[in-house]
Design a protein around this motif. Structure first.
Motif, PDB file in Angstrom:
ATOM      1  N   THR A 174       0.829  -1.208   0.000  1.00 13.46           N
ATOM      2  CA  THR A 174       0.000   0.000   0.000  1.00 13.46           C
ATOM      3  C   THR A 174       0.862   1.257   0.000  1.00 13.46           C
ATOM      4  O   THR A 174       1.772   1.391   0.819  1.00 13.46           O
ATOM      5  N   TYR A 210       1.275   5.357   0.394  1.00 12.85           N
ATOM      6  CA  TYR A 210       0.744   6.597   0.948  1.00 12.85           C
ATOM      7  C   TYR A 210       1.653   7.729   0.489  1.00 12.85           C
ATOM      8  O   TYR A 210       2.873   7.625   0.553  1.00 12.85           O
ATOM      9  N   LYS A 211       1.060   8.806   0.021  1.00 11.16           N
ATOM     10  CA  LYS A 211       1.847   9.931  -0.474  1.00 11.16           C
ATOM     11  C   LYS A 211       2.610  10.605   0.662  1.00 11.16           C
ATOM     12  O   LYS A 211       2.135  10.687   1.783  1.00 11.16           O
TER      13      LYS A 211
END
Length: 493
Positions: free
Chosen positions: A146, A148-149
């Protein structure tokens, strides 16, 4: 968490107000404050957090930690003055999230170039090994699969400890972190427990912040006094050699890697083409062969760092070998686009003299035609590297188009003028096109069969920073649009 317990042992100048209260969250951004949170006022590059204390209180903050003077104080708010708010923020963040780095194996990578690529190589190795890996760096934060920025190569200490805490919550045993010189100098990683440090290289960058190479090196060197299991260092780099000498006094192993010098892990029998690189490494008296799908000597250095790390962790060589050959590439790092043009187009993040030299040297080795490079330099950053970038481009490219990168608060043409003297030293032809899209369009229009066009400086970035605006700018989409809509007539002759 109870405030009194949270601030225990902190270097406090003064404390006014109730300390027997609960703190539900810690923030340095006043907009994120909520009921019963602590707001830490820090001095940023563009803003001063002390100016947003009132906004933080309006949003629910009940405790303010600060360094400068606060004139208007409210009776129901706790005000804590410290000598160093960034250092205090790191300490508090670690304590608030219960020292998350101590519950995992944390690998820190620092150096001017190669950090992101090594992170991705390790990501593929751990994936093949069947072990989850967290990655914190330039392309964002990966918790397993996953993404996430992120906003910084290395997040601010509050964000960093929250991410590490989340990685623990996901039961991810290893984390690889790109550790920037800014983060080391600004206490973002203070009190973080690193198991292993990796040093890639040191070349000119960020001297607007560090002022000179010695300060830059000393900032990087801090990481290797924070590790407690091992250090892995590029023994071919002059600053790597210094770091090895400095590390000898510590009671942890130091592993060197390289191609030229007498290192612990040396790449030999090197073969490079336009698809990738093959090399062998002597490991436990056996000559082990490896292949990486990214061309260039610099790719071998990156692969070596990953190989050494995998070896120290007991990862079988067959897994490492398979992972390196499986990874198709890293976004924005020597990314060869599939455009069906008679010439090749490569996008790369190269934004330092060494980074640009590495990739242009590699392209020059396999290019059958001309090498055309489109590049610029970032605004509000190290001005000293601009003419050096120009000279490097002139030495290795046949034609250059100088354009805007992320000008920020500088005039793009002013930045370009700083680059030009370096190009003029080489006598190579060049063109100035301030608008980056127009510059790319011009490069595509003049490209001929067997030429290589390098679009350098932005790589994975999907934006331009102009003044204080972040403007969408996806180079891959722009190139496909220019070619797909027939705005460029690709030449076969």
């Amino acid at each position: 968490m109870n405030l009194k317990k949270l601030i225990q042992g902190l270097d406090i100048v003064s404390c006014e107000g109730e300390t027997n209260r609960e703190i539900t969250s810690i923030h340095y951004d006043s907009r994120k404050c909520q009921k019963n949170s602590m707001f830490i006022a820090i001095n940023g590059f563009n803003t001063d957090g002390h100016e947003y204390i009132s906004e933080a209180i309006e949003n629910g903050a009940t405790t303010i930690l600060y360094k400068n003077e606060v004139n208007k104080k409210q009776s129901h708010i706790t005000y804590i003055k410290v000598k160093n708010s960034r250092l205090a923020m790191a300490t508090l963040s670690n304590r608030f999230y219960d020292y998350p780095s101590k519950k995992m194996k944390l690998i820190g990578i620092t150096g001017t170039n190669g950090k992101t690529t090594i992170s991705f190589l390790l990501g593929e190795i751990f994936k093949q090994w069947g072990v989850k890996l967290g990655i914190i760096g330039t392309l964002g934060n990966y918790l397993g699969e996953t993404l996430y920025k992120g906003t910084h190569t290395t997040p601010e200490s509050v964000d960093l400890q929250q991410i590490l805490h989340q990685i623990n919550e996901e039961h991810i045993p290893y984390t690889v972190m790109e550790v920037s010189s800014h983060s080391l100098e600004l206490n973002r990683v203070e009190d973080t427990n690193f198991d292993i440090g990796i040093f890639t290289n040191l070349s000119q960058d960020h001297l607007d912040f560090h002022k000179n190479f010695q300060n830059y090196f000393q900032a990087k060197a801090k990481l290797f006094h924070m590790t407690d299991k091992a250090n892995i260092i590029n023994g071919d780099d002059i600053y790597g050699e210094k770091l090895i000498s400095l590390s000898k006094g510590r009671e942890i192993p130091v592993y060197s890697y390289g191609i030229k010098n007498n290192c612990d892990f040396v790449a030999k029998n090197i073969k490079i083409d336009n698809k990738g690189a093959f090399f062998t490494v002597n490991i436990e008296n056996n000559s082990e062969g490896f292949y990486i799908n990214i061309p260039g000597i610099f790719s071998i250095y990156n692969a070596l760092a990953a190989i050494v790390l995998a070896y120290t962790e007991g990862i079988p060589l067959e897994i490492t070998r398979k992972a390196l050959s499986n990874l198709p590439g890293v976004p924005g790092r020597f990314e060869m686009l599939d455009t069906n043009t008679p010439y090749g187009i490569i996008i790369d993040y190269a934004h330092t003299p060494a980074g640009l030299e590495n990739i242009l040297k590699t392209i020059r080795e396999f290019s059958k035609g001309n090498v055309i490079v489109v590049f610029g330099c970032g605004g509000d950053r190290d001005k000293g590297k601009r003419p050096i970038m120009g000279e490097v481009a002139g030495l290795y490219a046949d034609f250059m188009i100088i354009t805007s990168d992320n000008p920020r608060n500088e005039e793009p043409l002013s930045i370009i003028k700083d680059i030009v003297p370096g190009i003029k030293k080489t006598g190579k032809p060049y063109k100035i096109i301030e608008d980056r899209k127009s510059a790319i369009k011009s490069a595509l229009a003049i490209g001929k069969k067997d030429d290589i066009i390098l679009i350098a400086g932005k790589g994975h970035e999907r934006y331009q920073i102009i003044q204080n605006e972040i403007i969408p700018f996806d180079e891959k989409k722009i190139i496909n649009q220019l070619l797909g809509e027939g705005e460029v007539d690709a030449k076969d002759d």
